[in-house]
Enzyme design. Structure first.
Site, PDB file in Angstrom:
ATOM      1  N   TRP A   1      45.103  29.392 -17.408  1.00 28.27           N
ATOM      2  CA  TRP A   1      45.293  27.956 -17.619  1.00 28.27           C
ATOM      3  C   TRP A   1      44.382  27.427 -18.727  1.00 28.27           C
ATOM      4  O   TRP A   1      43.211  27.788 -18.824  1.00 28.27           O
ATOM      5  CB  TRP A   1      44.982  27.213 -16.323  1.00 28.27           C
ATOM      6  CG  TRP A   1      44.837  25.727 -16.484  1.00 28.27           C
ATOM      7  CD1 TRP A   1      43.718  25.035 -16.876  1.00 28.27           C
ATOM      8  CD2 TRP A   1      45.852  24.741 -16.280  1.00 28.27           C
ATOM      9  NE1 TRP A   1      43.971  23.679 -16.914  1.00 28.27           N
ATOM     10  CE2 TRP A   1      45.268  23.472 -16.551  1.00 28.27           C
ATOM     11  CE3 TRP A   1      47.177  24.808 -15.871  1.00 28.27           C
ATOM     12  CZ2 TRP A   1      45.989  22.279 -16.433  1.00 28.27           C
ATOM     13  CZ3 TRP A   1      47.891  23.610 -15.754  1.00 28.27           C
ATOM     14  CH2 TRP A   1      47.297  22.376 -16.038  1.00 28.27           C
ATOM     15  N   MET A   2      44.916  26.511 -19.546  1.00 27.77           N
ATOM     16  CA  MET A   2      44.136  25.806 -20.564  1.00 27.77           C
ATOM     17  C   MET A   2      44.528  24.336 -20.550  1.00 27.77           C
ATOM     18  O   MET A   2      45.682  23.991 -20.315  1.00 27.77           O
ATOM     19  CB  MET A   2      44.411  26.408 -21.951  1.00 27.77           C
ATOM     20  CG  MET A   2      43.738  25.653 -23.091  1.00 27.77           C
ATOM     21  SD  MET A   2      44.018  26.444 -24.704  1.00 27.77           S
ATOM     22  CE  MET A   2      45.800  26.258 -24.858  1.00 27.77           C
TER      23      MET A   2
ATOM     24  N   ASP B   1      42.326  20.428 -22.049  1.00 32.00           N
ATOM     25  CA  ASP B   1      41.816  19.611 -23.149  1.00 32.00           C
ATOM     26  C   ASP B   1      41.095  20.396 -24.247  1.00 32.00           C
ATOM     27  O   ASP B   1      40.302  21.295 -23.961  1.00 32.00           O
ATOM     28  CB  ASP B   1      40.824  18.575 -22.631  1.00 32.00           C
ATOM     29  CG  ASP B   1      41.380  17.686 -21.546  1.00 32.00           C
ATOM     30  OD1 ASP B   1      42.491  17.949 -21.068  1.00 32.00           O
ATOM     31  OD2 ASP B   1      40.691  16.725 -21.174  1.00 32.00           O
TER      32      ASP B   1
ATOM     33  N   TRP C   1      33.562  19.874 -17.991  1.00 29.84           N
ATOM     34  CA  TRP C   1      34.722  19.139 -18.465  1.00 29.84           C
ATOM     35  C   TRP C   1      34.589  18.742 -19.936  1.00 29.84           C
ATOM     36  O   TRP C   1      33.746  19.255 -20.664  1.00 29.84           O
ATOM     37  CB  TRP C   1      34.968  17.925 -17.569  1.00 29.84           C
ATOM     38  CG  TRP C   1      35.451  18.304 -16.193  1.00 29.84           C
ATOM     39  CD1 TRP C   1      35.795  19.547 -15.753  1.00 29.84           C
ATOM     40  CD2 TRP C   1      35.630  17.426 -15.084  1.00 29.84           C
ATOM     41  NE1 TRP C   1      36.196  19.506 -14.437  1.00 29.84           N
ATOM     42  CE2 TRP C   1      36.102  18.219 -14.003  1.00 29.84           C
ATOM     43  CE3 TRP C   1      35.451  16.059 -14.879  1.00 29.84           C
ATOM     44  CZ2 TRP C   1      36.388  17.665 -12.750  1.00 29.84           C
ATOM     45  CZ3 TRP C   1      35.736  15.514 -13.635  1.00 29.84           C
ATOM     46  CH2 TRP C   1      36.200  16.309 -12.589  1.00 29.84           C
ATOM     47  N   THR C   2      35.400  17.798 -20.345  1.00 32.68           N
ATOM     48  CA  THR C   2      35.585  17.509 -21.768  1.00 32.68           C
ATOM     49  C   THR C   2      34.313  16.996 -22.436  1.00 32.68           C
ATOM     50  O   THR C   2      33.565  16.210 -21.860  1.00 32.68           O
ATOM     51  CB  THR C   2      36.710  16.485 -21.936  1.00 32.68           C
ATOM     52  OG1 THR C   2      37.908  17.048 -21.410  1.00 32.68           O
ATOM     53  CG2 THR C   2      36.930  16.128 -23.395  1.00 32.68           C
TER      54      THR C   2
ATOM     55  N   ASP D   1      33.909  12.046 -20.562  1.00 28.56           N
ATOM     56  CA  ASP D   1      34.398  12.385 -21.898  1.00 28.56           C
ATOM     57  C   ASP D   1      33.648  11.661 -23.021  1.00 28.56           C
ATOM     58  O   ASP D   1      34.206  10.802 -23.719  1.00 28.56           O
ATOM     59  CB  ASP D   1      35.903  12.116 -22.001  1.00 28.56           C
ATOM     60  CG  ASP D   1      36.692  12.735 -20.878  1.00 28.56           C
ATOM     61  OD1 ASP D   1      36.197  13.689 -20.272  1.00 28.56           O
ATOM     62  OD2 ASP D   1      37.802  12.252 -20.586  1.00 28.56           O
TER      63      ASP D   1
ATOM     64  N   GLU E   1      40.297   7.980 -20.530  1.00 26.76           N
ATOM     65  CA  GLU E   1      39.610   9.247 -20.695  1.00 26.76           C
ATOM     66  C   GLU E   1      39.833   9.769 -22.105  1.00 26.76           C
ATOM     67  O   GLU E   1      40.693   9.279 -22.844  1.00 26.76           O
ATOM     68  CB  GLU E   1      40.047  10.265 -19.644  1.00 26.76           C
ATOM     69  CG  GLU E   1      41.533  10.469 -19.501  1.00 26.76           C
ATOM     70  CD  GLU E   1      41.889  11.327 -18.288  1.00 26.76           C
ATOM     71  OE1 GLU E   1      41.074  11.409 -17.353  1.00 26.76           O
ATOM     72  OE2 GLU E   1      42.984  11.908 -18.282  1.00 26.76           O
TER      73      GLU E   1
ATOM     74  N   ASP F   1      44.954   7.865 -18.036  1.00 21.56           N
ATOM     75  CA  ASP F   1      45.114   8.707 -16.862  1.00 21.56           C
ATOM     76  C   ASP F   1      46.343   8.316 -16.056  1.00 21.56           C
ATOM     77  O   ASP F   1      46.955   9.162 -15.398  1.00 21.56           O
ATOM     78  CB  ASP F   1      43.860   8.585 -15.991  1.00 21.56           C
ATOM     79  CG  ASP F   1      43.792   9.633 -14.904  1.00 21.56           C
ATOM     80  OD1 ASP F   1      44.346  10.722 -15.107  1.00 21.56           O
ATOM     81  OD2 ASP F   1      43.179   9.366 -13.863  1.00 21.56           O
TER      82      ASP F   1
END
Length: 650
Positions: free
Chosen positions: A128-129, A131, A190-191, A255, A309, A342
């Site tokens: 899985w990929m 952002d 996360w991002t 983010d 986001e 979102d």
């Protein structure tokens, strides 16, 4: 060896340097409402995506025209939604049949699934990929980081994948850059965004999901700045550097953007959040990326837009055809603010003026405000991120292209999601209201011998095959000219046209639809029309729409078959033009030089390998069109692990 020198001087009240954690790093108290929000989150974004009414099917009859027949209505898909403690972009693509019964998944075979893997779009070897993260150019290499689950083809505990390239097309996979191994990011790395400092050092700010699923901001940096591959990364030992401020819920703070310099010599960032249903961009100043001052107010806030986001904020030149460093601010620039919503999983942008002293961004047109106006892309495209490429003086845009098939199919094929072809971004100086997005010039290095078709007449109601052989990897540039006499004679209407609700390519009007049928088989039982539609008002005014119809893209029942599109501005004297990149299961379409862009994921079962064909079509009732095209079959990019890694990085 780890570089332990400070990024910038750390100021304290007595003027000495300090690395002690600031007070704003305190862990907030557990939010009591989190349980409530967790229970509601499963259904937060539930909505049914439907295609058109399903009663018409575009096919070719013995005369080569477009005809209708009956077909089964595609089952709707339930869109992705955030789980109680999940990350930004997980997929919950459940099929919903009648009476909420689960639909039986399509019987994909290995040949079909193998064909879906792209040839020149970036994707990891498996799993899985989502952002894009922290892209930058450093010591001769383009670096790309991305949200990644190394264990499965579904969303899970997210880490940072890492790849490098010399040209943004051919990529070499490197070891994972950062993993979820600390209390402040144990539930996900996360991002985040990279900032290149004047002395050549790099700082990376990213969101971590901590042990209590609180979203916090963390600092990381290369262990060895002399390593051009930036293989090893160090997390600051006093992370997190920021926690949700008072009034912000623990799961609504994420983010951080690339930082930009203010006139006072401070670095400024913005972070996405919300208050009730209003999307907001919080603003912080820092001198050292360790200590932060939260500024009053918001960079921008828009009622009713929900959680913001992956906020991005950058300047564009009003006078030059080049990109600008993120810190540039003068009378010769406009600023772009982009947010990922979102609530609907789309990327919106607006163009306006940044007031540094007031710490505000004001759109030129509030009717096109952030989250309610223009979109980067009207198809499958999310969590986009730009960076300034000092190597070629351009601003480059990355975007995540998710899957729109079932999760079961992703598991079967062993991977999920790809990244768009990187795009350059410029202000559209002709309109002043739009950005122009265009594939980076390096993609042209994959072009093989071209096919040219000049002034091909496509009569109303006809389909014209284009003899180019297999059509699964293509770069197409096309220009259309509509019959002017028919344009004048066409009767206007007060009816409002919409790509998504007006029946798709089978719905005939006096002046459209017309364009290309890509990834189509010979019988046209599977096809994806990419087309223009001209709507004439009762006052004689013309509006042009650019659409992408997935409703007949596949005979499979467990894929999204939505119709995408929007109006595209066509200025006086301009012919209708488009560029289409076809790469197996991805179609990226650019109209009018990139004013309007649509990306689709399609999953044909028949129009694959040598059976994938390309056609011109014109389903208008009155107007003929003339088409000129140049088509390049595309070579595959080299995307593979870095060779002899131990010998290339010390």
């Amino acid at each position: 060896m780890v570089d332990t020198r400070a990024f910038l001087p750390v100021s304290t009240s007595d003027g000495s340097n300090s690395s002690e954690p600031p007070a704003n790093r305190r862990k907030p108290m557990k939010v009591q409402l989190s349980i409530f929000f967790g229970l509601l989150a499963v259904g937060l974004l539930a909505a049914v995506l439907t295609s058109n009414n399903g009663s018409d099917f575009v096919t070719g009859n013995e005369h080569g025209s477009l005809a209708s027949s009956t077909t089964t209505k595609p089952e709707p898909l339930r869109p992705g939604s955030r789980g109680p403690a999940s990350g930004v972009s997980e997929k919950v693509n459940l099929l919903v049949g009648k009476d909420n019964e689960n639909t039986v998944a399509f019987s994909w075979n290995n040949s079909m699934l193998s064909w879906q893997r792209t040839a020149f779009h970036f994707q990891p070897e498996k799993n899985w990929m989502n952002d894009p993260n922290g892209p930058l150019f450093y010591k001769g290499w383009y670096h790309f980081f991305y949200q990644y689950n190394p264990r499965a083809a579904v969303y899970g505990k997210i880490v940072w994948g890492h790849a490098v390239s010399k040209d943004l097309i051919h990529w070499l996979h490197l070891p994972l850059a950062m993993v979820a191994d600390q209390t402040y990011d144990t539930n996900g790395v996360w991002t985040g965004s990279a900032t290149l400092l004047p002395d050549g050092k790099i700082v990376m700010l990213y969101t971590g999901s901590d042990t209590e699923h609180v979203q916090v901001q963390n600092l990381a940096y290369p262990a060895n700045h002399s390593d051009p591959l930036l293989i090893h990364w160090v997390k600051y030992d006093a992370n997190p550097v920021l926690v949700p401020p008072p009034g912000i819920l623990s799961k609504d703070f994420r983010d951080p953007t690339t930082a930009w310099l203010t006139s006072e010599g401070k670095w400024r960032i913005t972070i996405g959040s919300k208050i009730i249903k209003s999307g907001i961009a919080l603003v912080y100043d820092t001198k050292d990326f360790i200590n932060y001052d939260k500024l009053d107010g918001y960079l921008r806030a828009v009622d009713g837009t929900g959680m913001w986001e992956c906020v991005d904020f950058f300047p564009v030149s009003k006078t030059e055809e080049k990109g600008l460093d993120t810190s540039v601010n003068s009378l010769d620039v406009k600023h772009v603010m982009k947010v990922s919503l979102d609530d609907d999983r789309h990327d919106y942008y607006t163009i306006g003026t940044y007031h540094e002293k007031n710490v505000t961004f004001i759109p030129d047109d509030t009717e096109l405000d952030v989250g309610i106006g223009l979109r980067y892309d009207y198809g499958v495209y999310y969590a986009a991120k730009t960076f300034y490429d000092q190597n070629k003086n351009r601003r480059v845009l990355w975007g995540w292209i998710g899957e729109s098939d079932s999760e079961a199919a992703d598991v079967q094929k062993g991977w999920a999601s790809v990244q768009s072809i990187p795009r350059t971004i410029l202000l559209d100086k002709k309109t002043g209201t739009h950005l122009l997005q265009w594939p980076v010039e390096e993609i042209e290095s994959l072009r093989l011998n071209s096919y040219e078709f000049n002034q091909v007449t496509v009569q109303a109601g006809s389909v014209v095959p284009l003899d180019i052989g297999a059509a699964t990897q293509l770069d197409i540039i096309a220009e259309f000219e509509i019959d002017k006499e028919a344009l004048e004679k066409a009767t206007g209407s007060n009816l409002t046209f919409s790509c998504s609700s007006s029946g798709g390519a089978v719905q005939r009007g006096a002046l459209g639809p017309f364009g290309l049928l890509v990834l189509a088989d010979d019988s046209l039982s599977e096809q994806t029309p990419v087309y223009f539609y001209i709507a004439k008002g009762s006052d004689g005014s013309l509006k042009t729409f650019f659409c992408n119809d997935q409703s007949r893209s596949s005979e499979a029942s467990d894929v999204n078959k939505e119709i995408y599109g929007s109006m595209v501005h066509v200025l006086e004297g301009e012919n209708l033009s488009l560029r289409v990149l076809v790469d197996h299961s991805i179609i990226e379409s650019f109209a009018q030089g990139g004013r309007t862009v649509i990306t689709s994921r399609v999953y044909p079962t028949k129009a694959i390998y040598g059976a994938a064909k390309l056609f011109l079509f014109n389903n208008a009732t009155e107007a003929g069109v003339s088409a000129s095209l140049k088509i390049w079959p595309m070579n595959s990019a080299f995307i593979r692990p870095y060779p002899n890694l131990e010998n290339n990085s010390q």
